[in-house]
Scaffold this active site. Structure first.
Site, PDB file in Angstrom:
ATOM      1  N   ASP A   1       0.845  -1.197   0.000  1.00 15.09           N
ATOM      2  CA  ASP A   1       0.000   0.000   0.000  1.00 15.09           C
ATOM      3  C   ASP A   1       0.879   1.246   0.000  1.00 15.09           C
ATOM      4  OD1 ASP A   1      -2.960   1.007   0.839  1.00 15.09           O
ATOM      5  OD2 ASP A   1      -1.418   2.240   1.801  1.00 15.09           O
TER       6      ASP A   1
ATOM      7  N   TYR B   1       2.883   9.852  -0.152  1.00 16.73           N
ATOM      8  CA  TYR B   1       3.990   9.253   0.613  1.00 16.73           C
ATOM      9  C   TYR B   1       5.330   9.528  -0.083  1.00 16.73           C
ATOM     10  CZ  TYR B   1       0.227   6.347   2.688  1.00 16.73           C
ATOM     11  OH  TYR B   1      -0.915   5.878   3.288  1.00 16.73           O
TER      12      TYR B   1
ATOM     13  N   LYS C   1      -2.876   6.003  -4.023  1.00 15.17           N
ATOM     14  CA  LYS C   1      -3.956   6.938  -3.688  1.00 15.17           C
ATOM     15  C   LYS C   1      -3.749   8.291  -4.343  1.00 15.17           C
ATOM     16  CE  LYS C   1      -3.845   4.730   0.827  1.00 15.17           C
ATOM     17  NZ  LYS C   1      -2.407   4.532   1.054  1.00 15.17           N
TER      18      LYS C   1
ATOM     19  N   HIS D   1      -7.612   9.691  -1.476  1.00 17.79           N
ATOM     20  CA  HIS D   1      -6.896   9.642  -0.191  1.00 17.79           C
ATOM     21  C   HIS D   1      -7.706  10.239   0.967  1.00 17.79           C
ATOM     22  CE1 HIS D   1      -2.505   9.372   1.373  1.00 17.79           C
ATOM     23  NE2 HIS D   1      -3.361   9.134   2.346  1.00 17.79           N
TER      24      HIS D   1
ATOM     25  N   PRO E   1      -2.567   0.128  12.045  1.00 21.35           N
ATOM     26  CA  PRO E   1      -3.142  -0.873  12.955  1.00 21.35           C
ATOM     27  C   PRO E   1      -2.414  -0.911  14.299  1.00 21.35           C
ATOM     28  CG  PRO E   1      -1.855  -1.940  11.230  1.00 21.35           C
ATOM     29  CD  PRO E   1      -1.974  -0.488  10.843  1.00 21.35           C
TER      30      PRO E   1
ATOM     31  N   LYS F   1       2.986  -0.957   8.976  1.00 21.24           N
ATOM     32  CA  LYS F   1       4.173  -0.390   8.335  1.00 21.24           C
ATOM     33  C   LYS F   1       5.400  -0.683   9.187  1.00 21.24           C
ATOM     34  CE  LYS F   1       7.277   3.201   8.385  1.00 21.24           C
ATOM     35  NZ  LYS F   1       8.179   3.601   9.491  1.00 21.24           N
TER      36      LYS F   1
HETATM   37  P1  A2P Z   1       9.716   1.046  12.107  1.00 23.65           P
HETATM   38  O1  A2P Z   1       9.105   1.357  10.755  1.00 23.65           O
HETATM   39  O2  A2P Z   1      10.818   1.971  12.454  1.00 23.65           O
HETATM   40  O3  A2P Z   1      10.086  -0.406  12.234  1.00 23.65           O
HETATM   41  P2  A2P Z   1       1.517   1.707  12.050  1.00 23.65           P
HETATM   42  O4  A2P Z   1       1.605   0.588  11.086  1.00 23.65           O
HETATM   43  O5  A2P Z   1       0.407   1.582  13.043  1.00 23.65           O
HETATM   44  O6  A2P Z   1       1.499   3.074  11.368  1.00 23.65           O
HETATM   45  O7  A2P Z   1       2.846   1.687  12.970  1.00 23.65           O
HETATM   46  C1  A2P Z   1       4.101   1.901  12.392  1.00 23.65           C
HETATM   47  C2  A2P Z   1       5.109   2.200  13.484  1.00 23.65           C
HETATM   48  O8  A2P Z   1       5.255   1.059  14.340  1.00 23.65           O
HETATM   49  C3  A2P Z   1       6.473   2.476  12.945  1.00 23.65           C
HETATM   50  O9  A2P Z   1       7.071   3.450  13.786  1.00 23.65           O
HETATM   51  C4  A2P Z   1       7.208   1.156  13.056  1.00 23.65           C
HETATM   52  O10 A2P Z   1       8.599   1.347  13.231  1.00 23.65           O
HETATM   53  C5  A2P Z   1       6.601   0.570  14.311  1.00 23.65           C
HETATM   54  N1  A2P Z   1       6.516  -0.896  14.269  1.00 23.65           N
HETATM   55  C6  A2P Z   1       6.039  -1.664  13.267  1.00 23.65           C
HETATM   56  N2  A2P Z   1       6.059  -2.980  13.602  1.00 23.65           N
HETATM   57  C7  A2P Z   1       6.574  -3.042  14.846  1.00 23.65           C
HETATM   58  C8  A2P Z   1       6.870  -4.120  15.728  1.00 23.65           C
HETATM   59  N3  A2P Z   1       6.624  -5.375  15.390  1.00 23.65           N
HETATM   60  N4  A2P Z   1       7.415  -3.822  16.929  1.00 23.65           N
HETATM   61  C9  A2P Z   1       7.669  -2.542  17.302  1.00 23.65           C
HETATM   62  N5  A2P Z   1       7.402  -1.487  16.496  1.00 23.65           N
HETATM   63  C10 A2P Z   1       6.867  -1.720  15.283  1.00 23.65           C
END
Ligand code: A2P
Length: 283
Positions: free
Chosen positions: A48, A53, A78, A111, A198, A239
């Site tokens: 996605d 972005y 988007k 978007h 999420p 992400k």
């Molecule tokens: P990073 O990209 O530096 O690994 P969302 O998907 O809700 O937007 O959240 C994304 C954020 O959560 C990013 O800052 C990402 O950091 C962090 N993140 C993603 N997966 C994990 C994980 N398994 N454990 C800890 N932080 C995570």
């Protein structure tokens, strides 16, 4: 759903892999290319992105370098808010396709809804974009079309006027922020809800209540949140740019959250998120 390759089926019959790899806030260039490559390597088949972005080029590059046949992948982008209008939408789409270096897109989303001015004005603007989306769909440039960040009062007038109904609404959705009214409306209208952030953009990961539930399953809070989205019938878009986390976030098919834990998480109060409201965002 048993693997990242299993599909939800959209209202037009198109399959969409049940977890998407999110790229919001992933910087363009090597970081995007490498994180997309890592995601595809661990089994993601759905990526996605968005014009806003500014990493579509890297996403396209990662897709190409992976060597995975195009038809096995599902790519979403988007339309950004500055491009509202019929002709501008078509131009923006071509630019997205050039950056992604793809022949067709799997899903194209508006978007954010237009919301400024009188209802007649913003509804017309949303419909102008939508007519262009219908054209792209009918001419087979995209396999599915939808919206993002549309609340019920944005969606309802569009649904009434649309010849092709939106197949997806991508909204912020995570524990403590289920947007129930919009999610229920989408369910009733057979619109798949995709869950952006999420993990609450990472803000949920230190929550002790979620940590206690995750512990019971020997899983991380991130895995719990992603699994919780799936068990609520939404399509999560986690992400990460960190290889170990990308891998961790994919391991969500070997446990099931029990109904009582689902209820506990479902009833959690707001514990953080983006804070963006479609009716008041400044962009
Ligand atoms: P990073 O990209 O530096 O690994 P969302 O998907 O809700 O937007 O959240 C994304 C954020 O959560 C990013 O800052 C990402 O950091 C962090 N993140 C993603 N997966 C994990 C994980 N398994 N454990 C800890 N932080 C995570």
């Amino acid at each position: 759903m048993k693997s990242l390759k299993d599909n939800y089926i959209l209202s037009n019959g198109v399959g969409i892999p049940c977890v998407g790899f999110g790229t919001w806030q992933t910087p363009e260039g090597e970081i995007t290319v490498n994180s997309v490559l890592k995601a595809l390597e661990v089994g993601y088949r759905h990526v996605d992105t968005a014009a806003a972005y500014r990493n579509e080029k890297g996403v396209g590059e990662g897709v190409k370098q992976s060597g995975i046949p195009r038809e096995e992948l599902f790519i979403t982008s988007k339309l950004w808010n500055s491009e509202r209008g019929y002709d501008t939408t078509l131009r923006a789409f071509e630019n997205t396709m050039k950056l992604l270096n793809l022949d067709y897109l799997d899903l194209y989303l508006i978007h954010w809804p237009a919301v400024k001015g009188s209802p007649d004005e913003w509804q017309k603007l949303n419909l102008d974009m939508w007519r262009a989306f219908e054209y792209l769909y009918e001419t087979k440039r995209v396999r599915a079309i939808g919206v993002s960040n549309f609340l019920t009062h944005h969606l309802a007038p569009l649904m009434k006027a649309a010849d092709v109904k939106p197949m997806v609404n991508q909204i912020e959705f995570h524990p403590g922020f289920m947007q129930k009214e919009t999610a229920d409306y989408c369910k009733a209208e057979n619109i798949l809800v995709e869950a952006w952030s999420p993990l609450g953009t990472g803000r949920l990961l230190s929550n002790p209540e979620l940590a206690a539930i995750a512990n019971k399953y020997d899983k991380s809070v991130a895995q719990l949140c992603i699994r919780w989205c799936l068990q609520n019938g939404t399509l999560p878009l986690p992400k990460s740019v960190t290889p170990a986390r990308i891998e961790e976030n994919a391991k969500i098919f070997d446990f099931e959250i029990k109904p009582e834990d689902m209820r506990t998480i479902d009833s959690m109060p707001y514990i953080g998120g983006s804070g963006l409201n479609p009716d008041t965002v400044p962009f």
